[in-house]
Scaffold this motif. Structure first.
Motif, PDB file in Angstrom:
ATOM      1  N   LYS A   9      20.558 -48.748 -48.510  1.00 29.75           N
ATOM      2  CA  LYS A   9      21.062 -47.909 -49.596  1.00 29.75           C
ATOM      3  C   LYS A   9      19.938 -47.019 -50.139  1.00 29.75           C
ATOM      4  O   LYS A   9      20.129 -45.827 -50.375  1.00 29.75           O
ATOM      5  N   HIS A  10      18.762 -47.594 -50.303  1.00 30.97           N
ATOM      6  CA  HIS A  10      17.595 -46.856 -50.800  1.00 30.97           C
ATOM      7  C   HIS A  10      17.241 -45.687 -49.875  1.00 30.97           C
ATOM      8  O   HIS A  10      16.856 -44.608 -50.331  1.00 30.97           O
ATOM      9  N   LEU A  11      17.369 -45.914 -48.564  1.00 30.55           N
ATOM     10  CA  LEU A  11      17.021 -44.894 -47.573  1.00 30.55           C
ATOM     11  C   LEU A  11      18.177 -43.938 -47.280  1.00 30.55           C
ATOM     12  O   LEU A  11      17.988 -42.934 -46.603  1.00 30.55           O
ATOM     13  N   GLY A  12      19.379 -44.280 -47.742  1.00 32.62           N
ATOM     14  CA  GLY A  12      20.536 -43.419 -47.513  1.00 32.62           C
ATOM     15  C   GLY A  12      21.105 -43.525 -46.113  1.00 32.62           C
ATOM     16  O   GLY A  12      21.596 -42.538 -45.562  1.00 32.62           O
ATOM     17  N   ILE A  13      21.006 -44.725 -45.512  1.00 36.35           N
ATOM     18  CA  ILE A  13      21.531 -44.934 -44.165  1.00 36.35           C
ATOM     19  C   ILE A  13      22.422 -46.179 -44.149  1.00 36.35           C
ATOM     20  O   ILE A  13      22.456 -46.941 -45.107  1.00 36.35           O
ATOM     21  N   ASN A  14      23.140 -46.377 -43.038  1.00 36.65           N
ATOM     22  CA  ASN A  14      23.989 -47.547 -42.881  1.00 36.65           C
ATOM     23  C   ASN A  14      23.151 -48.790 -42.593  1.00 36.65           C
ATOM     24  O   ASN A  14      22.073 -48.696 -42.000  1.00 36.65           O
ATOM     25  N   ASN A  15      23.696 -49.953 -42.971  1.00 36.21           N
ATOM     26  CA  ASN A  15      23.014 -51.220 -42.681  1.00 36.21           C
ATOM     27  C   ASN A  15      22.769 -51.368 -41.186  1.00 36.21           C
ATOM     28  O   ASN A  15      21.691 -51.769 -40.756  1.00 36.21           O
ATOM     29  N   SER A  16      23.790 -51.042 -40.377  1.00 38.93           N
ATOM     30  CA  SER A  16      23.664 -51.214 -38.931  1.00 38.93           C
ATOM     31  C   SER A  16      22.580 -50.314 -38.345  1.00 38.93           C
ATOM     32  O   SER A  16      21.864 -50.716 -37.426  1.00 38.93           O
ATOM     33  N   THR A  17      22.432 -49.117 -38.879  1.00 34.61           N
ATOM     34  CA  THR A  17      21.380 -48.211 -38.416  1.00 34.61           C
ATOM     35  C   THR A  17      20.007 -48.804 -38.697  1.00 34.61           C
ATOM     36  O   THR A  17      19.117 -48.773 -37.841  1.00 34.61           O
ATOM     37  N   LEU A  18      19.845 -49.369 -39.879  1.00 32.85           N
ATOM     38  CA  LEU A  18      18.563 -49.977 -40.237  1.00 32.85           C
ATOM     39  C   LEU A  18      18.300 -51.217 -39.388  1.00 32.85           C
ATOM     40  O   LEU A  18      17.182 -51.412 -38.907  1.00 32.85           O
ATOM     41  N   LEU A  19      19.307 -52.043 -39.188  1.00 36.64           N
ATOM     42  CA  LEU A  19      19.127 -53.240 -38.362  1.00 36.64           C
ATOM     43  C   LEU A  19      18.740 -52.872 -36.927  1.00 36.64           C
ATOM     44  O   LEU A  19      17.891 -53.526 -36.327  1.00 36.64           O
ATOM     45  N   GLU A  20      19.349 -51.820 -36.381  1.00 40.71           N
ATOM     46  CA  GLU A  20      18.978 -51.346 -35.042  1.00 40.71           C
ATOM     47  C   GLU A  20      17.522 -50.896 -35.006  1.00 40.71           C
ATOM     48  O   GLU A  20      16.789 -51.211 -34.077  1.00 40.71           O
ATOM     49  N   ALA A  21      17.126 -50.139 -36.011  1.00 35.96           N
ATOM     50  CA  ALA A  21      15.752 -49.652 -36.074  1.00 35.96           C
ATOM     51  C   ALA A  21      14.765 -50.812 -36.174  1.00 35.96           C
ATOM     52  O   ALA A  21      13.706 -50.795 -35.541  1.00 35.96           O
ATOM     53  N   LEU A  22      15.109 -51.831 -36.975  1.00 36.19           N
ATOM     54  CA  LEU A  22      14.227 -52.987 -37.130  1.00 36.19           C
ATOM     55  C   LEU A  22      14.121 -53.785 -35.834  1.00 36.19           C
ATOM     56  O   LEU A  22      13.081 -54.385 -35.555  1.00 36.19           O
TER      57      LEU A  22
END
Length: 60
Positions: free
Chosen positions: A32-45
């Motif tokens: 939310k802080h970065l303005g992206i979806n949870n799934s997008t962040l999890l993929e990046a991580l």
């Protein structure tokens, strides 16, 4: 003390907490802080080190 549904969910063992740049938030809060979806962040991580995953997201 009564807790909101969001607070209850954040207290689960399965919640992944990430501390970065002096801030401690869970994956949903970081997304939310970065303005992206949870799934997008999890993929990046999953693909990149923490520093790259968090710094480079949300700048697109």
């Amino acid at each position: 003390r009564w807790a909101t549904r969001q607070q209850q969910n954040e207290n689960r063992k399965s919640v992944r907490w990430i501390e970065f740049d002096g801030k401690r938030m869970n994956v949903a809060q970081w997304a939310k802080h970065l303005g992206i979806n949870n799934s997008t962040l999890l993929e990046a991580l999953a693909k990149h080190p923490l520093e790259i995953a968090l710094r480079d997201r949300g700048r697109n």
